[in-house]
Design a protein around this motif. Structure first.
Motif, PDB file in Angstrom:
ATOM      1  N   LEU A 108       1.047  -1.180   0.028  1.00  0.00           N
ATOM      2  CA  LEU A 108      -0.394  -0.335   0.354  1.00  0.00           C
ATOM      3  C   LEU A 108       0.600   0.909  -0.309  1.00  0.00           C
ATOM      4  N   HIS A 109       1.801   1.116   0.655  1.00  0.00           N
ATOM      5  CA  HIS A 109       3.147   1.963   0.680  1.00  0.00           C
ATOM      6  C   HIS A 109       2.800   3.699   0.756  1.00  0.00           C
ATOM      7  N   PRO A 110       1.588   3.933   2.177  1.00  0.00           N
ATOM      8  CA  PRO A 110       1.540   5.055   3.013  1.00  0.00           C
ATOM      9  C   PRO A 110       2.271   5.964   2.920  1.00  0.00           C
ATOM     10  N   GLU A 111       1.799   7.109   2.846  1.00  0.00           N
ATOM     11  CA  GLU A 111       3.316   8.285   3.416  1.00  0.00           C
ATOM     12  C   GLU A 111       3.805   7.809   4.908  1.00  0.00           C
ATOM     13  N   VAL A 112       2.476   8.174   5.718  1.00  0.00           N
ATOM     14  CA  VAL A 112       3.031   7.466   7.429  1.00  0.00           C
ATOM     15  C   VAL A 112       2.398   6.252   7.550  1.00  0.00           C
ATOM     16  N   VAL A 113       2.569   5.948   8.446  1.00  0.00           N
ATOM     17  CA  VAL A 113       2.550   3.667   9.104  1.00  0.00           C
ATOM     18  C   VAL A 113       2.351   4.320  10.504  1.00  0.00           C
ATOM     19  N   ILE A 114       1.246   4.478  11.295  1.00  0.00           N
ATOM     20  CA  ILE A 114       2.019   3.721  12.720  1.00  0.00           C
ATOM     21  C   ILE A 114       1.610   2.290  13.285  1.00  0.00           C
ATOM     22  N   ILE A 115       3.011   2.270  14.087  1.00  0.00           N
ATOM     23  CA  ILE A 115       3.213   1.232  14.222  1.00  0.00           C
ATOM     24  C   ILE A 115       3.886   0.997  15.586  1.00  0.00           C
ATOM     25  N   ASP A 116       2.503   0.808  16.627  1.00  0.00           N
ATOM     26  CA  ASP A 116       2.708   0.523  18.297  1.00  0.00           C
ATOM     27  C   ASP A 116       3.497  -0.539  18.504  1.00  0.00           C
ATOM     28  N   GLU A 117       4.111  -0.928  19.321  1.00  0.00           N
ATOM     29  CA  GLU A 117       5.028  -1.585  20.549  1.00  0.00           C
ATOM     30  C   GLU A 117       5.581  -2.518  19.624  1.00  0.00           C
ATOM     31  N   LEU A 118       6.240  -1.684  19.646  1.00  0.00           N
ATOM     32  CA  LEU A 118       8.045  -1.814  18.596  1.00  0.00           C
ATOM     33  C   LEU A 118       8.625  -2.963  19.532  1.00  0.00           C
ATOM     34  N   ALA A 119       8.901  -3.118  20.208  1.00  0.00           N
ATOM     35  CA  ALA A 119       9.874  -4.498  20.981  1.00  0.00           C
ATOM     36  C   ALA A 119       9.038  -5.916  20.981  1.00  0.00           C
ATOM     37  N   HIS A 120       7.910  -5.700  20.316  1.00  0.00           N
ATOM     38  CA  HIS A 120       7.079  -7.022  20.510  1.00  0.00           C
ATOM     39  C   HIS A 120       7.790  -7.759  19.506  1.00  0.00           C
ATOM     40  N   THR A 121       7.862  -9.458  20.098  1.00  0.00           N
ATOM     41  CA  THR A 121       8.381 -10.159  19.029  1.00  0.00           C
ATOM     42  C   THR A 121       7.245 -11.112  18.193  1.00  0.00           C
ATOM     43  N   ASN A 122       7.588 -11.061  17.560  1.00  0.00           N
ATOM     44  CA  ASN A 122       6.660 -12.239  16.601  1.00  0.00           C
ATOM     45  C   ASN A 122       6.787 -13.574  16.200  1.00  0.00           C
ATOM     46  N   ILE A 123       5.179 -14.014  15.582  1.00  0.00           N
ATOM     47  CA  ILE A 123       4.566 -15.097  16.195  1.00  0.00           C
ATOM     48  C   ILE A 123       5.781 -15.953  15.578  1.00  0.00           C
ATOM     49  N   GLU A 124       5.861 -17.090  15.870  1.00  0.00           N
ATOM     50  CA  GLU A 124       6.579 -17.717  14.820  1.00  0.00           C
ATOM     51  C   GLU A 124       6.770 -18.073  13.300  1.00  0.00           C
ATOM     52  N   GLY A 125       7.221 -17.869  13.093  1.00  0.00           N
ATOM     53  CA  GLY A 125       6.736 -18.636  10.804  1.00  0.00           C
ATOM     54  C   GLY A 125       6.851 -16.934  10.438  1.00  0.00           C
ATOM     55  N   SER A 126       6.721 -15.294  11.178  1.00  0.00           N
ATOM     56  CA  SER A 126       7.174 -14.935  10.159  1.00  0.00           C
ATOM     57  C   SER A 126       8.217 -14.271   9.468  1.00  0.00           C
ATOM     58  N   LYS A 127       8.342 -13.294   8.599  1.00  0.00           N
ATOM     59  CA  LYS A 127       9.285 -13.178   8.110  1.00  0.00           C
ATOM     60  C   LYS A 127      10.522 -12.672   9.106  1.00  0.00           C
ATOM     61  N   ASN A 128      10.050 -11.770   9.595  1.00  0.00           N
ATOM     62  CA  ASN A 128      11.226 -11.220  11.149  1.00  0.00           C
ATOM     63  C   ASN A 128      10.479 -12.078  12.181  1.00  0.00           C
TER      64      ASN A 128
END
Length: 383
Positions: A108-128
């Motif tokens: 979608l490539h918005p001009e600004v994106v809001i992303i909360d919980e910067l220290a969050h650990t992604n669910i296993e299987g995620s890209k990062n």
């Protein structure tokens, strides 16, 4: 007339091209803003959503990539009218869970994106593995990011936070993530204001309030966390000033050298404290491990080797360059490294550290102090 080009010039040309390419990439990279606070409930998410409404009213293409409202009514109400990018759903250990959709944000490539919980650990299987790694990808794609994190999630403060709260924080971000921010904003409250918000049910549900007041939300703990948050933001502001308004070239840049042994607990403390010093001075730093014949691979246990590798990894994550030298003369190795790397401050553990005992038991200790003094190098013994 035939024009000849010297082959020796090509590496310089390639270097110049690389530098220019780096400048182009930097200009294309998204801007990065972090809201930081001393604890949950100070209003970081609330402020991000307020800013989102302001941006939207000014015609900016802003979208919510991921927001965690924790069912707080005031925060939840601010989501109305803000375009959200749907989360991706996946099954993990028999449960249906939701995760931020990194690919959808990139598409979608918005001009600004809001992303909360910067220290969050992604669910296993995620890209990062970590959300901050997702954020780095979004920034590299040229999308501006506004995010939030609590002070207790900063890697180099991990032990200090545990000492204050008695809690080991598992989800942490490298200090380099904060350094990458274009703007760091502290959301500050007094201890009384925070406890009042807690009692009013604006942070946790009623069944958790009294337990929280008895444990984490004690005034003395809040005060210490608040001090850490204020210091961190002040350090980031100073870094920004120094970057945009360079000091005179006559000042010698700080370079720190953290000297560690295979004693993993003390080594970890020395690494973290040196990282804090380097962060405060916005300076380059190194970790030196001198492997003596007593610490050859076959002479120390597997556990000690594993801890040593983990400390090297920790140092790298915190921004250090790790130097390993095989030599019995530890003091000589320190002098040599200090000269080669233009070190201004050598950091070692407190006197019971094995490294210091070895140094003091050698005749070269006085030479070490003399050499460091002549080179105007400070020695810091870290508690």
């Amino acid at each position: 007339m035939t024009r000849e080009i010297s082959v020796d010039m090509m590496p310089a040309q390639e270097s110049n091209a690389d530098q220019f390419l780096n400048l182009i990439r930097q200009s294309r990279r998204g801007k990065f803003k972090i809201y930081i606070g001393m604890s949950a409930g100070v209003g970081k998410t609330f402020r991000m959503l307020q800013e989102s409404h302001t941006l939207l009213r000014n015609g900016v293409d802003v979208k919510i990539g991921y927001i965690e409202t924790h069912n707080r009514k005031e925060t939840q109400a601010l989501l109305d009218g803000l375009p959200e990018i749907p989360r991706r759903k996946l099954f993990y250990k028999g449960k249906s869970l939701e995760e931020m959709d990194l690919q959808a944000i990139l598409n979608l490539h918005p001009e600004v994106v809001i992303i909360d919980e910067l220290a969050h650990t992604n669910i296993e299987g995620s890209k990062n593995e970590k959300r901050w790694q997702d954020v780095m990808e979004v920034l590299d794609a040229g999308i501006n990011v506004i995010t939030a994190v609590n002070i207790q999630h900063i890697e180099s403060l991990n032990k200090e936070i545990k000492g204050i709260t008695g809690i080991e924080v598992a989800e942490r971000i490298p200090d380099s993530v904060l350094k990458a921010a274009d703007e760091v904003v502290n959301i500050d409250l007094t201890a009384d204001e925070l406890v009042t918000r807690l009692r009013e049910g604006k942070i946790y549900t009623a069944d958790k309030i009294e337990t929280s007041i008895r444990n984490f939300f004690q005034p003395e703990k809040i005060l210490q966390l608040r001090e850490l948050a204020l210091k961190e933001v002040a350090s980031q502001v100073e870094r920004k000033i120094e970057t945009e308004l360079p000091r005179g070239s006559h000042l010698k840049p700080e370079h720190f050298l953290s000297c560690i042994s295979s004693n993993h607990e003390i080594a970890s403390k020395v690494i973290r404290k040196t990282a804090r010093l380097a962060t405060y001075y916005h300076s380059k730093w190194y970790v030196l491990y001198v492997q003596t014949s007593r610490e050859d691979g076959d002479k120390i246990g597997l556990a000690a080797q594993r801890h040593l590798i983990n400390n090297f990894k920790l140092a790298t994550e915190l921004g250090a360059e790790v130097i390993r030298i095989k030599q019995n003369n530890i003091a000589g190795a320190i002098i040599q490294t200090a000269e080669e790397k233009s070190i201004t401050t050598v950091c070692i553990g407190k006197p019971h550290l094995n490294l210091l005992k070895i140094i003091m038991n050698t005749a070269i200790f006085n030479k070490l102090l003399t050499k460091l003094s002549e080179a105007n190098i400070d020695v810091v013994i870290l508690s």
